[in-house]
Write a protein that holds these residues in place. Structure first.
Motif, PDB file in Angstrom:
ATOM      1  N   VAL A   1       0.848  -1.191   0.000  1.00  0.00           N
ATOM      2  CA  VAL A   1       0.000   0.000   0.000  1.00  0.00           C
ATOM      3  C   VAL A   1       0.883   1.239   0.000  1.00  0.00           C
ATOM      4  O   VAL A   1       1.692   1.430   0.916  1.00  0.00           O
ATOM      5  CB  VAL A   1      -0.937   0.022   1.224  1.00  0.00           C
ATOM      6  CG1 VAL A   1      -1.784   1.298   1.225  1.00  0.00           C
ATOM      7  CG2 VAL A   1      -1.832  -1.209   1.240  1.00  0.00           C
ATOM      8  N   VAL A   2       0.737   2.058  -1.029  1.00  0.00           N
ATOM      9  CA  VAL A   2       1.410   3.348  -1.085  1.00  0.00           C
ATOM     10  C   VAL A   2       0.434   4.390  -0.555  1.00  0.00           C
ATOM     11  O   VAL A   2      -0.629   4.599  -1.148  1.00  0.00           O
ATOM     12  CB  VAL A   2       1.845   3.708  -2.514  1.00  0.00           C
ATOM     13  CG1 VAL A   2       2.522   5.086  -2.527  1.00  0.00           C
ATOM     14  CG2 VAL A   2       2.793   2.652  -3.072  1.00  0.00           C
ATOM     15  N   CYS A   3       0.775   5.012   0.554  1.00  0.00           N
ATOM     16  CA  CYS A   3      -0.058   6.082   1.111  1.00  0.00           C
ATOM     17  C   CYS A   3       0.468   7.400   0.569  1.00  0.00           C
ATOM     18  O   CYS A   3       1.582   7.811   0.911  1.00  0.00           O
ATOM     19  CB  CYS A   3      -0.015   6.052   2.628  1.00  0.00           C
ATOM     20  SG  CYS A   3      -0.689   4.527   3.326  1.00  0.00           S
ATOM     21  N   SER A   4      -0.332   8.036  -0.278  1.00  0.00           N
ATOM     22  CA  SER A   4       0.118   9.207  -1.020  1.00  0.00           C
ATOM     23  C   SER A   4      -0.615  10.456  -0.556  1.00  0.00           C
ATOM     24  O   SER A   4      -1.831  10.561  -0.695  1.00  0.00           O
ATOM     25  CB  SER A   4      -0.124   8.990  -2.526  1.00  0.00           C
ATOM     26  OG  SER A   4       0.224  10.141  -3.268  1.00  0.00           O
ATOM     27  N   SER A   5       0.137  11.393   0.012  1.00  0.00           N
ATOM     28  CA  SER A   5      -0.422  12.688   0.413  1.00  0.00           C
ATOM     29  C   SER A   5       0.672  13.729   0.236  1.00  0.00           C
ATOM     30  O   SER A   5       1.692  13.679   0.940  1.00  0.00           O
ATOM     31  CB  SER A   5      -0.908  12.664   1.855  1.00  0.00           C
ATOM     32  OG  SER A   5      -1.228  13.983   2.299  1.00  0.00           O
ATOM     33  N   TYR A   6       0.462  14.643  -0.687  1.00  0.00           N
ATOM     34  CA  TYR A   6       1.483  15.666  -0.952  1.00  0.00           C
ATOM     35  C   TYR A   6       1.806  16.457   0.307  1.00  0.00           C
ATOM     36  O   TYR A   6       2.969  16.669   0.648  1.00  0.00           O
ATOM     37  CB  TYR A   6       0.991  16.595  -2.055  1.00  0.00           C
ATOM     38  CG  TYR A   6       1.968  17.694  -2.426  1.00  0.00           C
ATOM     39  CD1 TYR A   6       2.940  17.469  -3.390  1.00  0.00           C
ATOM     40  CD2 TYR A   6       1.903  18.944  -1.836  1.00  0.00           C
ATOM     41  CE1 TYR A   6       3.842  18.466  -3.735  1.00  0.00           C
ATOM     42  CE2 TYR A   6       2.793  19.944  -2.169  1.00  0.00           C
ATOM     43  CZ  TYR A   6       3.760  19.704  -3.128  1.00  0.00           C
ATOM     44  OH  TYR A   6       4.645  20.690  -3.448  1.00  0.00           O
ATOM     45  N   SER A   7       0.782  16.859   1.037  1.00  0.00           N
ATOM     46  CA  SER A   7       0.978  17.657   2.247  1.00  0.00           C
ATOM     47  C   SER A   7       1.361  16.803   3.450  1.00  0.00           C
ATOM     48  O   SER A   7       1.976  17.290   4.400  1.00  0.00           O
ATOM     49  CB  SER A   7      -0.296  18.434   2.585  1.00  0.00           C
ATOM     50  OG  SER A   7      -1.336  17.544   2.968  1.00  0.00           O
TER      51      SER A   7
ATOM     52  N   GLY B   1       5.223  16.055   6.578  1.00  0.00           N
ATOM     53  CA  GLY B   1       4.022  16.252   7.369  1.00  0.00           C
ATOM     54  C   GLY B   1       3.701  15.096   8.297  1.00  0.00           C
ATOM     55  O   GLY B   1       4.540  14.238   8.604  1.00  0.00           O
ATOM     56  N   GLU B   2       2.444  15.068   8.746  1.00  0.00           N
ATOM     57  CA  GLU B   2       2.006  14.080   9.730  1.00  0.00           C
ATOM     58  C   GLU B   2       2.164  12.653   9.223  1.00  0.00           C
ATOM     59  O   GLU B   2       2.472  11.739   9.997  1.00  0.00           O
ATOM     60  CB  GLU B   2       0.545  14.345  10.101  1.00  0.00           C
ATOM     61  CG  GLU B   2       0.007  13.416  11.181  1.00  0.00           C
ATOM     62  CD  GLU B   2      -1.442  13.708  11.546  1.00  0.00           C
ATOM     63  OE1 GLU B   2      -2.061  12.844  12.205  1.00  0.00           O
ATOM     64  OE2 GLU B   2      -1.954  14.788  11.164  1.00  0.00           O
ATOM     65  N   LEU B   3       1.948  12.442   7.927  1.00  0.00           N
ATOM     66  CA  LEU B   3       2.070  11.093   7.378  1.00  0.00           C
ATOM     67  C   LEU B   3       3.475  10.547   7.581  1.00  0.00           C
ATOM     68  O   LEU B   3       3.655   9.405   8.019  1.00  0.00           O
ATOM     69  CB  LEU B   3       1.706  11.103   5.891  1.00  0.00           C
ATOM     70  CG  LEU B   3       1.778   9.760   5.170  1.00  0.00           C
ATOM     71  CD1 LEU B   3       0.749   8.786   5.739  1.00  0.00           C
ATOM     72  CD2 LEU B   3       1.556   9.944   3.662  1.00  0.00           C
ATOM     73  N   PHE B   4       4.475  11.349   7.277  1.00  0.00           N
ATOM     74  CA  PHE B   4       5.859  10.890   7.437  1.00  0.00           C
ATOM     75  C   PHE B   4       6.232  10.756   8.913  1.00  0.00           C
ATOM     76  O   PHE B   4       7.035   9.896   9.277  1.00  0.00           O
ATOM     77  CB  PHE B   4       6.813  11.853   6.739  1.00  0.00           C
ATOM     78  CG  PHE B   4       6.951  11.628   5.258  1.00  0.00           C
ATOM     79  CD1 PHE B   4       5.922  11.076   4.516  1.00  0.00           C
ATOM     80  CD2 PHE B   4       8.116  11.971   4.602  1.00  0.00           C
ATOM     81  CE1 PHE B   4       6.038  10.876   3.145  1.00  0.00           C
ATOM     82  CE2 PHE B   4       8.254  11.765   3.237  1.00  0.00           C
ATOM     83  CZ  PHE B   4       7.222  11.220   2.500  1.00  0.00           C
ATOM     84  N   GLU B   5       5.646  11.597   9.756  1.00  0.00           N
ATOM     85  CA  GLU B   5       5.926  11.488  11.196  1.00  0.00           C
ATOM     86  C   GLU B   5       5.292  10.229  11.776  1.00  0.00           C
ATOM     87  O   GLU B   5       5.937   9.486  12.533  1.00  0.00           O
ATOM     88  CB  GLU B   5       5.392  12.725  11.912  1.00  0.00           C
ATOM     89  CG  GLU B   5       6.117  14.023  11.540  1.00  0.00           C
ATOM     90  CD  GLU B   5       5.418  15.250  12.090  1.00  0.00           C
ATOM     91  OE1 GLU B   5       4.427  15.076  12.836  1.00  0.00           O
ATOM     92  OE2 GLU B   5       5.842  16.379  11.768  1.00  0.00           O
TER      93      GLU B   5
END
Length: 337
Positions: A79-85, A112-116
């Motif tokens: 699963v690739v979770c893709s969110s620019y922000s 952002g929060e996704l990477f954190e």
């Protein structure tokens, strides 16, 4: 936004290099499915990749535009979770579900929060700065690079120089310094001005039609729709005559891939003729290119420039997305928009 449209050839190389360089833990190879969770501009690259690889990819590629993932997602899924922000609430929700399902996860975005939240997972960081939709070339190529890294596709690296070269040629032909009589993107924008575009794509250009629709929504701030062939000819074409205002308000744009999908392309030309005879304005673009990827990138350049010229004709700035921001604020207050 104009500068970002001109940057597509550079995005092709940057995205590819990021995708093939990502470090994957043991056990990520041979997934049973490839799912991209994202919405808006953060999902668009995956749509394009799906069109390009539909007949060559050995596992299903699914684009999930929702808070939830498909029920089949499990430990064998990637699963690739893709969110620019990195803060898109639908993608963050899908990320948490992917974790609970034990899926193999890769993060795609600028931080952002996704990477954190997903600090322990492989990450592909997007370098293009601006609106999410402006990074579509980079995100699409990053996903293609990842598929190559996984061994699910091969052979694209030899086409990159040709694709960047041809994209630069198309940009040069459609750029602002080319006067309208010699600039087909400006001429098409003029024909579309004051009308509601309906963009119809064939085969791998079906997702590009969706990209055009989104660009028309967000750059010139107007309604637009998209469709694809041959599906268009099994329902949409029946609704040509009603309501009567359709003849005055619609303008159909057919994206036809030169040298490919011959039977479906012929359906497109026949359909265009039927629309014209019904009094609906029609434009037909034959998209050139030796490969599927080259045709997709060429068609993206076309759509970006047409949408920017339409924004100029509409007298709006192409960057602000006030209605989308308003909806997010309403949702944050727990209200319905």
């Amino acid at each position: 936004m104009l500068a970002l449209a001109r940057s597509l050839p550079d995005q092709v190389l940057t995205g590819w290099e990021s995708g093939i360089a990502v470090e994957l833990p043991p056990g990520y190879s041979n997934p049973s499915s490839f799912v991209v969770a994202g919405v808006g501009g953060s999902a668009m690259g995956a749509d394009l990749v799906g069109g390009i690889t539909r007949q060559s990819l050995s596992v299903p590629l699914v684009v999930s535009r929702d808070y939830t993932l498909p029920g089949f997602v499990g430990p064998d899924s990637l699963v690739v979770c893709s969110s620019y922000s990195g803060g898109t609430e639908e993608t963050l929700s899908a990320f948490r579900q992917a974790e609970r399902a034990g899926a193999r996860i890769v993060l795609l975005g600028s931080g952002g929060e996704l990477f954190e939240s997903g600090a322990s997972y492989p990450k592909i960081r997007l370098r293009t700065r601006g609106m999410p939709r402006a990074a579509v070339g980079e995100s699409a190529m990053a996903l293609l690079g990842l598929l190559d890294r996984l061994g699910l596709i091969s052979g694209l690296d030899g086409d990159l120089d040709v694709i960047t070269w041809s994209s630069r040629l198309v940009i040069r032909a459609l750029d602002v310094h080319v006067a309208e009589p010699n600039n087909p993107a400006k001429s098409l924008a003029r024909r579309l001005h004051g009308r509601m575009p309906v963009v119809i794509g064939v085969g791998h250009l079906g997702p590009v039609a969706r990209r055009w629709k989104g660009q028309f929504n967000e750059n010139p701030d107007q309604f637009a729709f998209w469709d694809e062939l041959p599906e268009f000819n099994h329902n949409s074409i029946q609704g040509l005559n009603l309501p009567p205002v359709a003849r005055e308000s619609l303008h159909a744009v057919f994206l036809l891939p030169a040298g490919r999908h011959a039977r479906t392309v012929r359906q497109g030309r026949v359909a265009a003729g039927l629309l014209e005879r019904s009094g609906i304005a029609v434009s037909v673009l034959d998209i050139e290119g030796d490969s599927l990827l080259e045709q997709v990138m060429t068609a993206i350049v076309w759509g970006d420039f047409v949408s920017l010229y339409l924004a100029a004709l509409n007298g709006v700035r192409p960057t602000p997305i006030d209605n989308i921001g308003l909806l997010k604020r309403e949702m944050a207050r727990g209200e319905t928009a």
